[in-house]
Design a protein around this motif. Structure first.
Motif, mmCIF file in Angstrom:
data_model
loop_
_atom_site.group_PDB
_atom_site.id
_atom_site.type_symbol
_atom_site.label_atom_id
_atom_site.label_comp_id
_atom_site.label_asym_id
_atom_site.label_seq_id
_atom_site.Cartn_x
_atom_site.Cartn_y
_atom_site.Cartn_z
ATOM 1 N N ALA A 31 31.203 29.475 41.221
ATOM 2 C CA ALA A 31 30.931 30.635 40.374
ATOM 3 C C ALA A 31 31.128 32.038 41.107
ATOM 4 C CB ALA A 31 29.446 30.441 39.826
ATOM 5 N N GLU A 32 30.696 32.024 42.336
ATOM 6 C CA GLU A 32 30.641 33.143 42.972
ATOM 7 C C GLU A 32 32.509 33.670 42.959
ATOM 8 O OE1 GLU A 32 30.084 36.901 45.267
ATOM 9 O OE2 GLU A 32 28.943 35.555 43.966
ATOM 10 N N SER A 33 33.328 32.655 43.228
ATOM 11 C CA SER A 33 34.698 33.122 43.251
ATOM 12 C C SER A 33 35.188 33.488 42.262
ATOM 13 C CB SER A 33 35.552 31.650 43.730
ATOM 14 O OG SER A 33 36.760 31.817 43.599
ATOM 15 N N VAL A 34 34.655 32.897 40.691
ATOM 16 C CA VAL A 34 35.132 33.417 39.709
ATOM 17 C C VAL A 34 34.699 34.992 39.410
ATOM 18 C CG1 VAL A 34 34.739 33.083 37.067
ATOM 19 C CG2 VAL A 34 35.175 31.024 38.646
ATOM 20 N N ARG A 35 33.499 35.101 39.833
ATOM 21 C CA ARG A 35 32.820 36.513 39.764
ATOM 22 C C ARG A 35 33.857 37.458 40.368
ATOM 23 N NH1 ARG A 35 29.151 40.449 42.283
ATOM 24 N NH2 ARG A 35 29.097 39.185 44.008
ATOM 25 N N LEU A 36 34.203 37.223 41.631
ATOM 26 C CA LEU A 36 34.958 38.108 42.577
ATOM 27 C C LEU A 36 36.382 38.477 41.918
ATOM 28 C CD1 LEU A 36 34.108 36.791 46.064
ATOM 29 C CD2 LEU A 36 33.169 38.817 45.049
ATOM 30 N N GLN A 37 36.942 37.285 41.204
ATOM 31 C CA GLN A 37 38.143 37.370 40.693
ATOM 32 C C GLN A 37 38.100 38.380 39.391
ATOM 33 O OE1 GLN A 37 40.594 33.598 40.146
ATOM 34 N NE2 GLN A 37 38.747 32.891 41.340
ATOM 35 N N VAL A 38 36.997 38.095 38.529
ATOM 36 C CA VAL A 38 36.831 38.899 37.530
ATOM 37 C C VAL A 38 36.714 40.382 37.873
ATOM 38 C CG1 VAL A 38 35.319 39.372 35.568
ATOM 39 C CG2 VAL A 38 36.213 36.934 36.141
ATOM 40 N N ASN A 39 35.700 40.673 38.983
ATOM 41 C CA ASN A 39 35.442 41.817 39.164
ATOM 42 C C ASN A 39 36.884 42.557 39.847
ATOM 43 O OD1 ASN A 39 32.914 41.697 38.441
ATOM 44 N ND2 ASN A 39 31.993 41.716 40.705
ATOM 45 N N GLU A 40 37.432 42.034 40.442
ATOM 46 C CA GLU A 40 38.738 42.649 40.980
ATOM 47 C C GLU A 40 39.611 43.108 39.879
ATOM 48 O OE1 GLU A 40 42.765 41.391 43.683
ATOM 49 O OE2 GLU A 40 41.164 40.008 43.487
ATOM 50 N N PHE A 41 39.779 42.210 38.652
ATOM 51 C CA PHE A 41 40.548 42.628 37.535
ATOM 52 C C PHE A 41 39.942 43.929 36.761
ATOM 53 C CE2 PHE A 41 40.115 42.532 32.909
ATOM 54 C CZ PHE A 41 41.350 42.597 32.409
ATOM 55 N N ILE A 42 38.602 43.689 36.687
ATOM 56 C CA ILE A 42 37.576 45.102 36.123
ATOM 57 C C ILE A 42 37.986 46.423 36.973
ATOM 58 C CG2 ILE A 42 35.784 45.998 35.541
ATOM 59 C CD1 ILE A 42 34.873 43.189 35.073
ATOM 60 N N ARG A 43 38.242 45.974 38.194
ATOM 61 C CA ARG A 43 38.188 47.389 39.123
ATOM 62 C C ARG A 43 39.597 47.832 38.997
ATOM 63 N NH1 ARG A 43 35.182 44.413 43.002
ATOM 64 N NH2 ARG A 43 33.006 45.305 43.368
ATOM 65 N N ASP A 44 40.696 46.948 38.846
ATOM 66 C CA ASP A 44 41.946 47.421 39.528
ATOM 67 C C ASP A 44 42.952 47.211 38.209
ATOM 68 O OD1 ASP A 44 41.198 47.475 41.969
ATOM 69 O OD2 ASP A 44 41.900 45.284 42.417
ATOM 70 N N SER A 45 42.469 46.675 36.964
ATOM 71 C CA SER A 45 43.606 46.598 35.923
ATOM 72 C C SER A 45 43.530 47.883 34.983
ATOM 73 C CB SER A 45 43.171 45.360 34.897
ATOM 74 O OG SER A 45 42.021 45.886 34.002
ATOM 75 N N SER A 46 44.433 48.110 34.151
ATOM 76 C CA SER A 46 44.497 49.140 33.268
ATOM 77 C C SER A 46 43.784 48.902 32.023
ATOM 78 C CB SER A 46 45.906 49.691 33.180
ATOM 79 O OG SER A 46 46.670 48.922 32.690
ATOM 80 N N GLU A 47 43.113 47.798 31.785
ATOM 81 C CA GLU A 47 42.451 47.227 30.589
ATOM 82 C C GLU A 47 41.524 48.541 29.829
ATOM 83 O OE1 GLU A 47 43.074 45.411 27.668
ATOM 84 O OE2 GLU A 47 43.348 44.082 29.415
ATOM 85 N N PHE A 48 40.627 48.988 31.003
ATOM 86 C CA PHE A 48 39.619 50.053 30.562
ATOM 87 C C PHE A 48 39.780 51.419 30.854
ATOM 88 C CE2 PHE A 48 37.927 45.715 32.164
ATOM 89 C CZ PHE A 48 37.320 45.384 30.966
ATOM 90 N N ASP A 49 39.435 52.279 30.046
ATOM 91 C CA ASP A 49 39.305 53.550 30.163
ATOM 92 C C ASP A 49 38.776 54.198 31.431
ATOM 93 O OD1 ASP A 49 41.005 54.465 27.617
ATOM 94 O OD2 ASP A 49 39.187 53.212 27.120
#
Length: 414
Positions: A346-364
């Motif tokens: 579960a921790e591995s998934v959390r870290l991958q998701v957080n990396e996406f949230i921080r680094d993607s251009s999905e969010f303003d």
């Protein structure tokens, strides 16, 4: 010296009581209907609009009770005129009738400030029947509601059966009674204490068009679990207090649309964030920004949800919100090592998701709750100072730290 000390204490006590009376009179005066309430709003056409000032996600609440009154205590955010409430029968399987609906100001407990309890109407009528699966707004109530007001909405269900609609974990004491007591300002008949809100799912006010709101879409952390009951210490409450005093910001309204146990992808504890986005977020007036803080329940449930599954869910929510003209702020998932469902997978998934949230251009914009709450000695755990005791939910200090970490300017990015 003793006499002088006593006189000083009495003087201070009198001054405090007089100050409290003055504040109460000021609020009641503002809340009372204005003499010119029937005239159009000042300013050019379109200069004012409705903005949500309080909200709570609707969910199934068990069996509805006929001839029952609910006195619902809520704390607003942005101030404005012409208050309206929205009653929800979203999870009902038959119509529910309300024949007595009032809004007033709380004095203490279930007791209201004298002269503040005012009847709400619906299309000019005192009674309204809400069809199964539907919602309805009240007519505007003339007068001004100040920001950060403890508002009390009292409703009587004349006819009700089947599933009731409401919000289970309010973190706020409200009251119930048999029979119709909605119009009463005293507390004598309100002897049943409840920890949920029934039927009421939003409060709106009318403000200038420059003013908007942020809606927090989340789970139990947003809902406020482990914060102190009755003190409005959920992180969106702290954020609201920041926004009311922030200079130059247009976002002043805050709606808390968290549900304990809620998931991004799958229904369970409430409908998923994907399935309730329209009703709980986009349908509310004046919403400028969607604040997305969901995911820990998907991950810790061990249902096989992958990081890519979560990313696709976030993408869909952001895409729909952007299509509706809203700004979207993404928040990283906080650490939860020590919670019974934590494991390295579960921790591995959390870290991958957080990396996406921080680094993607999905969010303003991004708010990094992970970095705010984690221990500097173990990034997989909440800092003990912020831990509410179960290693997943922050305490009051943690809730305040979360709110303080939000970039207020980013809420006005769109």
């Amino acid at each position: 010296m003793r006499d002088q000390s006593v006189m000083h204490s009495v003087s201070v006590g009198v001054r405090r009581r007089l100050a409290a009376i003055a504040v109460t009179l000021l609020i009641v005066t503002a809340w009372a209907p204005a003499a010119t309430s029937a005239t159009p709003h000042a300013g050019p056409p379109g200069a004012r609009h409705d903005v949500i000032t309080w909200g709570a996600s609707a969910d199934r609440m068990g069996d509805a009770v006929p001839d029952h009154s609910y006195r619902l205590v809520v704390h607003t955010s942005v101030g404005g005129d012409d208050l309206r409430i929205r009653l929800s029968n979203a999870f009902g399987d038959r119509p529910v009738t309300f024949d007595s609906v009032y809004a007033g100001l709380r004095r203490e407990g279930a007791e209201l400030v004298r002269g503040s309890n005012r009847r709400l109407t619906f299309g000019g009528a005192r009674s309204v029947t809400v069809p199964a699966g539907d919602t309805t707004y009240s007519d505007p109530l003339p007068g001004r509601l100040p920001a950060e007001t403890t508002l009390v909405v009292s409703v009587h269900t004349a006819q009700a059966a089947g599933p009731a609609t409401g919000h289970s974990m309010a973190m706020q004491t409200s009251y119930a009674a048999t029979g119709d007591h909605a119009s009463e300002e005293g507390a004598d008949n309100w002897t049943e204490l409840i920890g949920s809100w029934f039927y009421l799912d939003s409060v709106t006010v009318r403000t200038g068009v420059e003013t908007g709101a942020v809606v927090a879409l989340g789970d139990s952390i947003t809902d406020g679990w482990q914060s102190t009951t009755d003190l409005d210490r959920r992180w969106p409450d702290y954020l609201s207090r920041r926004l009311q005093t922030a200079d130059g910001g247009a976002v002043k309204g805050v709606a808390n649309e968290g549900i304990s146990g809620n998931k991004t992808l799958a229904d369970g504890a409430g409908q998923s964030a994907l399935n309730r986005l329209e009703r709980d977020v986009l349908s509310h007036p004046g919403v400028r920004t969607v604040f997305l803080f969901e995911g820990v329940n998907d991950i810790k449930a061990h249902t096989g949800v992958t990081a890519q599954d979560m990313i696709e869910g976030y993408h869909t929510i952001a895409e729909r919100a952007h299509a509706a003209g809203k700004c979207v702020v993404g928040a990283t998932i906080a650490p939860f090592k020590g919670w019974s469902e934590w494991d390295p997978a579960a921790e591995s998934v959390r870290l991958q998701v957080n990396e996406f949230i921080r680094d993607s251009s999905e969010f303003d914009a991004v708010t990094d709750f992970d970095r705010t709450l984690r221990s500097p000695y173990d990034h997989e755990r909440i800092l003990p100072f912020f831990d509410g005791g179960d290693h997943l939910h922050p305490n009051d200090k943690g809730m305040q730290a979360m709110a303080d970490s939000v970039n207020v300017k980013a809420l006005n990015a769109c």
